[in-house]
Design a protein around this motif. Structure first.
Motif, PDB file in Angstrom:
ATOM      1  N   GLU A  43     -20.391  65.091 -18.111  1.00 33.78           N
ATOM      2  CA  GLU A  43     -19.497  63.951 -18.316  1.00 33.78           C
ATOM      3  C   GLU A  43     -19.974  62.828 -17.409  1.00 33.78           C
ATOM      4  OE1 GLU A  43     -14.961  65.050 -19.593  1.00 33.78           O
ATOM      5  OE2 GLU A  43     -15.448  65.026 -17.460  1.00 33.78           O
ATOM      6  N   ILE A  44     -20.155  61.640 -17.963  1.00 29.65           N
ATOM      7  CA  ILE A  44     -20.524  60.489 -17.137  1.00 29.65           C
ATOM      8  C   ILE A  44     -19.296  59.675 -16.744  1.00 29.65           C
ATOM      9  CG2 ILE A  44     -22.859  60.369 -18.048  1.00 29.65           C
ATOM     10  CD1 ILE A  44     -21.961  58.081 -19.855  1.00 29.65           C
ATOM     11  N   ALA A  45     -18.193  59.922 -17.395  1.00 29.16           N
ATOM     12  CA  ALA A  45     -16.880  59.357 -17.085  1.00 29.16           C
ATOM     13  C   ALA A  45     -15.880  60.276 -17.774  1.00 29.16           C
ATOM     14  CB  ALA A  45     -16.761  57.917 -17.601  1.00 29.16           C
ATOM     15  N   PRO A  46     -14.607  60.233 -17.392  1.00 27.65           N
ATOM     16  CA  PRO A  46     -13.644  61.129 -18.031  1.00 27.65           C
ATOM     17  C   PRO A  46     -13.656  61.007 -19.554  1.00 27.65           C
ATOM     18  CG  PRO A  46     -12.676  60.124 -16.091  1.00 27.65           C
ATOM     19  CD  PRO A  46     -14.002  59.444 -16.301  1.00 27.65           C
ATOM     20  N   GLY A  47     -13.991  62.103 -20.242  1.00 26.78           N
ATOM     21  CA  GLY A  47     -14.003  62.117 -21.700  1.00 26.78           C
ATOM     22  C   GLY A  47     -15.254  61.578 -22.342  1.00 26.78           C
ATOM     23  N   ILE A  48     -16.238  61.094 -21.545  1.00 27.96           N
ATOM     24  CA  ILE A  48     -17.482  60.542 -22.092  1.00 27.96           C
ATOM     25  C   ILE A  48     -18.606  61.500 -21.728  1.00 27.96           C
ATOM     26  CG2 ILE A  48     -18.999  58.556 -22.258  1.00 27.96           C
ATOM     27  CD1 ILE A  48     -16.136  58.025 -23.145  1.00 27.96           C
ATOM     28  N   GLU A  49     -19.104  62.222 -22.745  1.00 25.91           N
ATOM     29  CA  GLU A  49     -20.052  63.295 -22.480  1.00 25.91           C
ATOM     30  C   GLU A  49     -21.459  62.953 -22.962  1.00 25.91           C
ATOM     31  OE1 GLU A  49     -17.154  67.140 -22.462  1.00 25.91           O
ATOM     32  OE2 GLU A  49     -17.930  66.503 -24.408  1.00 25.91           O
ATOM     33  N   ALA A  50     -22.418  63.688 -22.420  1.00 23.86           N
ATOM     34  CA  ALA A  50     -23.822  63.451 -22.748  1.00 23.86           C
ATOM     35  C   ALA A  50     -24.619  64.716 -22.482  1.00 23.86           C
ATOM     36  CB  ALA A  50     -24.382  62.297 -21.908  1.00 23.86           C
ATOM     37  N   HIS A  51     -25.800  64.788 -23.071  1.00 21.59           N
ATOM     38  CA  HIS A  51     -26.794  65.788 -22.698  1.00 21.59           C
ATOM     39  C   HIS A  51     -27.644  65.167 -21.585  1.00 21.59           C
ATOM     40  CE1 HIS A  51     -26.023  68.299 -26.255  1.00 21.59           C
ATOM     41  NE2 HIS A  51     -25.997  67.172 -26.969  1.00 21.59           N
ATOM     42  N   LEU A  52     -27.790  65.849 -20.464  1.00 16.23           N
ATOM     43  CA  LEU A  52     -28.597  65.352 -19.353  1.00 16.23           C
ATOM     44  C   LEU A  52     -29.893  66.151 -19.286  1.00 16.23           C
ATOM     45  CD1 LEU A  52     -28.461  63.280 -16.973  1.00 16.23           C
ATOM     46  CD2 LEU A  52     -27.811  65.223 -15.522  1.00 16.23           C
ATOM     47  N   VAL A  53     -31.029  65.458 -19.429  1.00 13.92           N
ATOM     48  CA  VAL A  53     -32.333  66.110 -19.369  1.00 13.92           C
ATOM     49  C   VAL A  53     -32.746  66.208 -17.906  1.00 13.92           C
ATOM     50  CG1 VAL A  53     -34.741  66.007 -20.099  1.00 13.92           C
ATOM     51  CG2 VAL A  53     -32.934  65.174 -21.623  1.00 13.92           C
ATOM     52  N   ILE A  54     -32.796  67.434 -17.376  1.00  7.11           N
ATOM     53  CA  ILE A  54     -33.037  67.624 -15.944  1.00  7.11           C
ATOM     54  C   ILE A  54     -34.360  68.338 -15.656  1.00  7.11           C
ATOM     55  CG2 ILE A  54     -30.614  67.543 -15.295  1.00  7.11           C
ATOM     56  CD1 ILE A  54     -30.482  70.537 -15.360  1.00  7.11           C
ATOM     57  N   GLY A  55     -35.082  68.773 -16.684  1.00  2.56           N
ATOM     58  CA  GLY A  55     -36.399  69.376 -16.492  1.00  2.56           C
ATOM     59  C   GLY A  55     -37.498  68.334 -16.591  1.00  2.56           C
ATOM     60  N   TYR A  56     -38.529  68.468 -15.754  1.00  3.49           N
ATOM     61  CA  TYR A  56     -39.602  67.459 -15.714  1.00  3.49           C
ATOM     62  C   TYR A  56     -40.339  67.389 -17.048  1.00  3.49           C
ATOM     63  CZ  TYR A  56     -43.534  64.720 -13.978  1.00  3.49           C
ATOM     64  OH  TYR A  56     -44.477  63.735 -13.794  1.00  3.49           O
ATOM     65  N   GLN A  57     -40.762  68.546 -17.587  1.00  4.10           N
ATOM     66  CA  GLN A  57     -41.489  68.525 -18.855  1.00  4.10           C
ATOM     67  C   GLN A  57     -40.592  68.051 -19.986  1.00  4.10           C
ATOM     68  OE1 GLN A  57     -44.877  69.035 -19.347  1.00  4.10           O
ATOM     69  NE2 GLN A  57     -44.254  68.097 -21.288  1.00  4.10           N
ATOM     70  N   ALA A  58     -39.344  68.464 -19.970  1.00  2.00           N
ATOM     71  CA  ALA A  58     -38.410  68.005 -21.003  1.00  2.00           C
ATOM     72  C   ALA A  58     -38.250  66.487 -20.943  1.00  2.00           C
ATOM     73  CB  ALA A  58     -37.059  68.696 -20.834  1.00  2.00           C
ATOM     74  N   ALA A  59     -38.156  65.941 -19.728  1.00  2.00           N
ATOM     75  CA  ALA A  59     -38.045  64.488 -19.576  1.00  2.00           C
ATOM     76  C   ALA A  59     -39.268  63.787 -20.144  1.00  2.00           C
ATOM     77  CB  ALA A  59     -37.851  64.133 -18.105  1.00  2.00           C
ATOM     78  N   LEU A  60     -40.457  64.288 -19.828  1.00  2.00           N
ATOM     79  CA  LEU A  60     -41.678  63.699 -20.380  1.00  2.00           C
ATOM     80  C   LEU A  60     -41.696  63.794 -21.898  1.00  2.00           C
ATOM     81  CD1 LEU A  60     -44.603  64.769 -18.003  1.00  2.00           C
ATOM     82  CD2 LEU A  60     -43.686  62.468 -18.354  1.00  2.00           C
ATOM     83  N   ASP A  61     -41.220  64.904 -22.433  1.00  2.00           N
ATOM     84  CA  ASP A  61     -41.202  65.075 -23.886  1.00  2.00           C
ATOM     85  C   ASP A  61     -40.332  64.025 -24.568  1.00  2.00           C
ATOM     86  OD1 ASP A  61     -42.871  67.233 -23.643  1.00  2.00           O
ATOM     87  OD2 ASP A  61     -41.287  68.740 -23.847  1.00  2.00           O
ATOM     88  N   VAL A  62     -39.241  63.627 -23.918  1.00  2.00           N
ATOM     89  CA  VAL A  62     -38.406  62.557 -24.465  1.00  2.00           C
ATOM     90  C   VAL A  62     -39.088  61.209 -24.277  1.00  2.00           C
ATOM     91  CG1 VAL A  62     -36.205  61.343 -24.303  1.00  2.00           C
ATOM     92  CG2 VAL A  62     -36.260  63.829 -24.072  1.00  2.00           C
ATOM     93  N   LEU A  63     -39.484  60.911 -23.053  1.00  2.66           N
ATOM     94  CA  LEU A  63     -39.966  59.571 -22.709  1.00  2.66           C
ATOM     95  C   LEU A  63     -41.235  59.187 -23.444  1.00  2.66           C
ATOM     96  CD1 LEU A  63     -39.381  59.765 -18.837  1.00  2.66           C
ATOM     97  CD2 LEU A  63     -37.994  58.493 -20.484  1.00  2.66           C
ATOM     98  N   THR A  64     -42.096  60.158 -23.714  1.00  2.00           N
ATOM     99  CA  THR A  64     -43.396  59.839 -24.312  1.00  2.00           C
ATOM    100  C   THR A  64     -43.448  60.065 -25.811  1.00  2.00           C
ATOM    101  OG1 THR A  64     -44.221  62.067 -23.795  1.00  2.00           O
ATOM    102  CG2 THR A  64     -44.595  60.345 -22.148  1.00  2.00           C
ATOM    103  N   ASN A  65     -42.332  60.438 -26.426  1.00  2.91           N
ATOM    104  CA  ASN A  65     -42.331  60.705 -27.868  1.00  2.91           C
ATOM    105  C   ASN A  65     -41.253  59.911 -28.605  1.00  2.91           C
ATOM    106  OD1 ASN A  65     -44.373  63.017 -28.448  1.00  2.91           O
ATOM    107  ND2 ASN A  65     -43.336  63.637 -26.574  1.00  2.91           N
ATOM    108  N   VAL A  66     -41.030  58.679 -28.160  1.00  4.50           N
ATOM    109  CA  VAL A  66     -40.061  57.821 -28.832  1.00  4.50           C
ATOM    110  C   VAL A  66     -40.682  57.276 -30.122  1.00  4.50           C
ATOM    111  CG1 VAL A  66     -38.598  55.777 -28.601  1.00  4.50           C
ATOM    112  CG2 VAL A  66     -39.107  57.178 -26.604  1.00  4.50           C
ATOM    113  N   GLY A  67     -39.884  57.231 -31.163  1.00  7.94           N
ATOM    114  CA  GLY A  67     -40.360  56.694 -32.430  1.00  7.94           C
ATOM    115  C   GLY A  67     -40.365  57.724 -33.538  1.00  7.94           C
TER     116      GLY A  67
END
Length: 441
Positions: free
Chosen positions: A39-63
């Motif tokens: 939760e980033i605020a009460p009732g506002i939820e998200a998936h948080l990417v906390i692994g290094y490789q997972a983060a790279l997989d998101v950041l470098t594969n947009v589109g």
């Protein structure tokens, strides 16, 4: 109505998170792996990417699967006071951060082209003058809060100047950005409204009279930004320039003055300012959880199903500090960091930010060579908020410097007096810090 579709979500708000976010990330990693519900605020939820490789997989594969346009998510956010701050930070805007493909490329080219016109050596001189002016205001006291008296005013004054606004706007910009970044209900909305007024006044003044400044270059760029695109590009660039730079300065200083590897070595030559900046970018990045992303269709990503219209945030702070079984001295990545992001949406103005931070810190430590915290670092207070890692205060003491002392002093550039402004006022005059834009000549 709240958006509760993720059980066992961790909280990225409140005093416990602000005090020790790494403990929260560690617990999330233990329970969920590389992607965790939060939760980033009460009732506002998200998936948080906390692994290094997972983060790279998101950041470098947009589109492909990953997109930046979050209008579908925004439509599902409840209309509550708690949601106002997150929506102000994450809601769709026609700018480089929130767009994809050709639209993103067009916006990004405007930013890159215009920042390329800022001459590094003149920017550095500008930072020296502003830093020395600020130091001269507290050098004789022997104590200071290096957040409010140094780290925050420097980027506010520098970017006010680069965008063609006077120093008198700095205090309002600092307050608006602090409120906006906290993403805390009505305070977040108040910050968003104040920041929008700042941008509106900036655009109006530059449409009336151009100058050699970033705003004028944005207006006249061949990409021909529409009025709403111009305003939202300025919102993005100013927000991305001010708050992260201020936090990078204060976070780095706090590490230097509390770690013998850095500050005690300034006179005997071990780790210096650059090393401290790199460590801050890795272990305590100024924007800890941001990079909003979404998916085009359902995807199973590092063990978690993610649906369209669900918010995904990349945790630079958690990914950078993911534990490994490799000793630090044997790591081939050199302690790689994502402090400025990665991939097509990597910060296009990281070089100016580094120049500002490094120059400001070097000026401070060259004038005040015996800085020390007045409280242990673990007792420092941090501003709440899910997106940034920002000190509320950074109290230090040092041997006072008098205006009549021999040798180089912060008064050499800007002597304090009743008739002298507290910092140089730049009005975007030709030659101050940049060359004229080729498309405006």
């Amino acid at each position: 109505m709240t958006m509760r579709y993720m059980p066992d979500a961790g909280r990225l708000y409140g005093p416990e998170y602000a005090r020790d976010p790494q403990a929260v990330y560690a617990e999330l990693r233990k329970r969920h792996g590389a992607v965790a519900p939060v939760e980033i605020a009460p009732g506002i939820e998200a998936h948080l990417v906390i692994g290094y490789q997972a983060a790279l997989d998101v950041l470098t594969n947009v589109g492909g699967v990953w997109i930046k346009n979050g209008t579908a998510w925004q439509a599902r956010v409840p209309d509550t006071p708690e949601a106002a701050g997150p929506v102000a930070m994450l809601g769709y805007r026609p700018n480089a951060l929130m767009s994809d493909g050709a639209e993103h490329a067009r916006f990004r080219k405007v930013i890159s082209d215009c920042f390329d016109l800022v001459q590094p050596h003149k920017l550095r001189q500008m930072v020296i003058e502003v830093s020395d002016s600020l130091i001269s205001q507290f050098a004789a006291k022997g104590e200071a809060c290096l957040v409010s008296e140094f780290a925050q005013p420097i980027p506010a004054r520098i970017f006010n100047a680069l965008f063609g606004r006077p120093d008198s706007d700095s205090a309002g910009l600092i307050q608006a950005m602090a409120d906006l970044m906290e993403a805390d209900g009505e305070r977040g909305k108040r910050g968003s409204d104040a920041f929008s007024r700042y941008i509106g006044e900036l655009v109006q003044s530059k449409h009336a009279q151009r100058g050699d400044d970033l705003t004028s270059w944005f207006i006249d760029h061949p990409a021909a930004l529409q009025p709403n695109e111009l305003a939202e590009t300025l919102v993005l660039v100013m927000a991305a320039a001010y708050e992260p730079t201020a936090n990078l300065i204060s976070n780095t200083i706090s590490r230097m003055v509390s770690d013998d590897r850095y500050y005690s070595s300034l006179s005997n030559g071990a780790l210096g300012t650059y090393d401290a900046l790199m460590e801050a970018l890795r272990a305590e990045p100024a924007m800890s959880n941001y990079g909003p992303y979404f998916v085009r269709q359902p995807v199973h990503f590092h063990g978690t199903w993610i649906q369209p219209a669900e918010l995904v945030l990349v945790s630079y702070a958690a990914a950078n500090t993911e534990p490994t079984n490799v000793p630090e001295e044997l790591r081939s990545d050199g302690g790689a960091y994502l402090g400025f992001g990665a991939g097509p949406h990597r910060c296009p103005a990281s070089d100016p930010a580094m120049i500002i931070a490094m120059t400001a810190i070097e000026r401070l430590t060259s004038h005040l060579c015996d800085l020390e915290l007045t409280v242990p670092r673990e007792e420092l207070s941090w501003r709440p908020g899910p997106f940034h890692r920002a000190l509320a205060h950074l109290p230090v003491r040092f041997t006072p410097i008098r205006p009549d002392q021999p040798g180089e002093s912060p008064w050499a550039v800007q002597p304090p007096s009743s008739s002298t402004p507290s910092a140089p006022t730049y009005q975007g005059r030709s030659g101050d810090y940049a060359t004229s834009a080729p498309w405006s000549s």
